[in-house]
Scaffold this motif. Structure first.
Motif, mmCIF file in Angstrom:
data_model
loop_
_atom_site.group_PDB
_atom_site.id
_atom_site.type_symbol
_atom_site.label_atom_id
_atom_site.label_comp_id
_atom_site.label_asym_id
_atom_site.label_seq_id
_atom_site.Cartn_x
_atom_site.Cartn_y
_atom_site.Cartn_z
ATOM 1 N N MET A 1 20.984 25.476 -14.255
ATOM 2 C CA MET A 1 22.289 25.882 -14.765
ATOM 3 C C MET A 1 23.141 26.436 -13.625
ATOM 4 N N LEU A 2 24.461 26.307 -13.775
ATOM 5 C CA LEU A 2 25.367 26.864 -12.782
ATOM 6 C C LEU A 2 25.401 28.377 -12.930
ATOM 7 N N GLY A 3 25.399 29.049 -11.812
ATOM 8 C CA GLY A 3 25.412 30.504 -11.834
ATOM 9 C C GLY A 3 26.194 31.038 -10.652
ATOM 10 N N TRP A 4 26.204 32.367 -10.543
ATOM 11 C CA TRP A 4 26.951 32.998 -9.450
ATOM 12 C C TRP A 4 26.364 32.654 -8.090
ATOM 13 N N ASP A 5 25.044 32.451 -8.035
ATOM 14 C CA ASP A 5 24.445 32.087 -6.757
ATOM 15 C C ASP A 5 24.919 30.712 -6.307
ATOM 16 N N TRP A 6 25.037 29.767 -7.271
ATOM 17 C CA TRP A 6 25.568 28.441 -6.946
ATOM 18 C C TRP A 6 27.012 28.535 -6.478
ATOM 19 N N LEU A 7 27.828 29.312 -7.192
ATOM 20 C CA LEU A 7 29.238 29.466 -6.843
ATOM 21 C C LEU A 7 29.393 30.101 -5.465
ATOM 22 N N LEU A 8 28.610 31.145 -5.193
ATOM 23 C CA LEU A 8 28.697 31.813 -3.899
ATOM 24 C C LEU A 8 28.321 30.857 -2.773
ATOM 25 N N ALA A 9 27.269 30.070 -2.980
ATOM 26 C CA ALA A 9 26.843 29.128 -1.954
ATOM 27 C C ALA A 9 27.928 28.096 -1.675
ATOM 28 N N LEU A 10 28.570 27.583 -2.741
ATOM 29 C CA LEU A 10 29.625 26.590 -2.564
ATOM 30 C C LEU A 10 30.844 27.199 -1.882
ATOM 31 N N VAL A 11 31.222 28.409 -2.260
ATOM 32 C CA VAL A 11 32.378 29.068 -1.644
ATOM 33 C C VAL A 11 32.124 29.316 -0.161
ATOM 34 N N LEU A 12 30.931 29.750 0.183
ATOM 35 C CA LEU A 12 30.607 29.968 1.598
ATOM 36 C C LEU A 12 30.668 28.657 2.379
ATOM 37 N N PHE A 13 30.210 27.577 1.757
ATOM 38 C CA PHE A 13 30.296 26.273 2.398
ATOM 39 C C PHE A 13 31.754 25.879 2.620
ATOM 40 N N GLU A 14 32.593 26.103 1.605
ATOM 41 C CA GLU A 14 34.006 25.767 1.724
ATOM 42 C C GLU A 14 34.696 26.615 2.791
ATOM 43 N N LEU A 15 34.317 27.885 2.887
ATOM 44 C CA LEU A 15 34.905 28.746 3.913
ATOM 45 C C LEU A 15 34.557 28.245 5.312
ATOM 46 N N ALA A 16 33.329 27.770 5.470
ATOM 47 C CA ALA A 16 32.872 27.319 6.788
ATOM 48 C C ALA A 16 33.458 25.968 7.165
ATOM 49 N N THR A 17 33.810 25.145 6.179
ATOM 50 C CA THR A 17 34.297 23.801 6.479
ATOM 51 C C THR A 17 35.789 23.633 6.209
ATOM 52 N N GLY A 18 36.285 24.177 5.105
ATOM 53 C CA GLY A 18 37.667 23.950 4.711
ATOM 54 C C GLY A 18 38.695 24.751 5.485
ATOM 55 N N TYR A 19 38.284 25.878 6.050
ATOM 56 C CA TYR A 19 39.240 26.743 6.738
ATOM 57 C C TYR A 19 39.220 26.550 8.248
ATOM 58 N N THR A 20 38.348 25.695 8.745
ATOM 59 C CA THR A 20 38.250 25.440 10.175
ATOM 60 C C THR A 20 39.159 24.271 10.561
ATOM 61 N N PRO A 21 39.485 24.125 11.864
ATOM 62 C CA PRO A 21 40.396 23.054 12.278
ATOM 63 C C PRO A 21 39.885 21.668 11.893
ATOM 64 N N GLY A 22 40.788 20.855 11.449
ATOM 65 C CA GLY A 22 40.509 19.477 11.071
ATOM 66 C C GLY A 22 41.837 18.788 10.814
ATOM 67 N N PRO A 23 41.840 17.497 10.532
ATOM 68 C CA PRO A 23 43.107 16.783 10.325
ATOM 69 C C PRO A 23 44.021 17.422 9.289
ATOM 70 N N ASN A 24 43.485 17.797 8.123
ATOM 71 C CA ASN A 24 44.328 18.386 7.082
ATOM 72 C C ASN A 24 44.999 19.666 7.555
ATOM 73 N N ASN A 25 44.236 20.552 8.162
ATOM 74 C CA ASN A 25 44.760 21.852 8.568
ATOM 75 C C ASN A 25 45.681 21.751 9.780
ATOM 76 N N LEU A 26 45.367 20.891 10.722
ATOM 77 C CA LEU A 26 46.222 20.739 11.895
ATOM 78 C C LEU A 26 47.574 20.139 11.521
ATOM 79 N N ILE A 27 47.567 19.189 10.598
ATOM 80 C CA ILE A 27 48.837 18.628 10.122
ATOM 81 C C ILE A 27 49.645 19.701 9.400
ATOM 82 N N ALA A 28 48.982 20.510 8.576
ATOM 83 C CA ALA A 28 49.677 21.595 7.872
ATOM 84 C C ALA A 28 50.276 22.583 8.861
#
Length: 205
Positions: A1-28
């Motif tokens: 089942m989905l839980g807070w541990d799953w959500l926390l793990a996904l959010v940490l993954f997104e912080l490490a990948t989505g907020y770092t430099p890449g095509p989307n962010n550099l264009i923005a």
């Protein structure tokens, strides 16, 4: 089942990948710097819609095909290079308004170089987006609750993507306040274009 541990793990993954430099962010960053946050909204919304849709498509339709078609990955690799080179050229050659008041600038500022649909399409040839989507599908989905976890991951990802790309666009807007010389603005755009190409080149090659 989905839980807070799953959500926390996904959010940490997104912080490490989505907020770092890449095509989307550099264009923005480049659009926010040259045109302001409002002109960056089509790109921000394009990424916010495009990446979750790509994530769902990979999870439900493409992953079985990708597992048995290594040539498809090779094709996407070279297609990504061509498309990102095109976007880099648009960023580097984007017109820059001369020094003027904020009201005049808002009225005469050129359109942003990237449209909503181009940003949606960018996700499909963005190696960083592919790496992130495949990681989410293979690591953060729950076999017994695959459909539920896929849609939950897409929703969380949309929120994280919107905030990440928005922050980069706002960073460009605030940076613009310290730089008024059109020549420096053009130089900045060209630097962003070079970084855009390098970011994709590092992921692909």
């Amino acid at each position: 089942m989905l839980g807070w541990d799953w959500l926390l793990a996904l959010v940490l993954f997104e912080l490490a990948t989505g907020y770092t430099p890449g095509p989307n962010n550099l264009i923005a960053l480049s659009i926010g710097f040259s045109h302001g946050y409002r002109r960056a909204l089509p790109h921000i919304l394009g990424v916010t819609v495009g990446f979750p849709l790509m994530l769902l498509a990979i999870g439900f339709f493409l992953k079985p095909l990708l597992d048995h078609s290594p040539l498809l990955f090779e094709g996407l690799k070279y297609l990504s290079v061509v498309f990102v080179l095109y976007l880099a050229w648009k960023v580097a050659t984007a017109p820059v308004a001369e020094e003027e008041s904020e009201i005049e600038a808002a009225q005469h500022r050129p359109a942003a170089p990237i449209t909503f649909w181009q940003s949606v399409l960018l996700q499909w040839v963005n190696p960083k987006a592919w790496a992130g989507a495949l990681s989410i599908v293979t690591i953060y989905t729950i076999p017994g609750h695959f459909t539920r976890s896929m849609f939950a991951a897409a929703f969380v990802t949309a929120f994280m993507v919107f905030t990440a790309v928005s922050l980069w666009a706002l960073a460009g807007r605030f940076l613009k306040r310290a730089v008024r010389d059109p020549k420096k603005i053009r130089l900045f755009n060209r630097l962003m274009a070079i970084l855009l190409v390098l970011s994709v080149g590092m992921m692909v090659f």
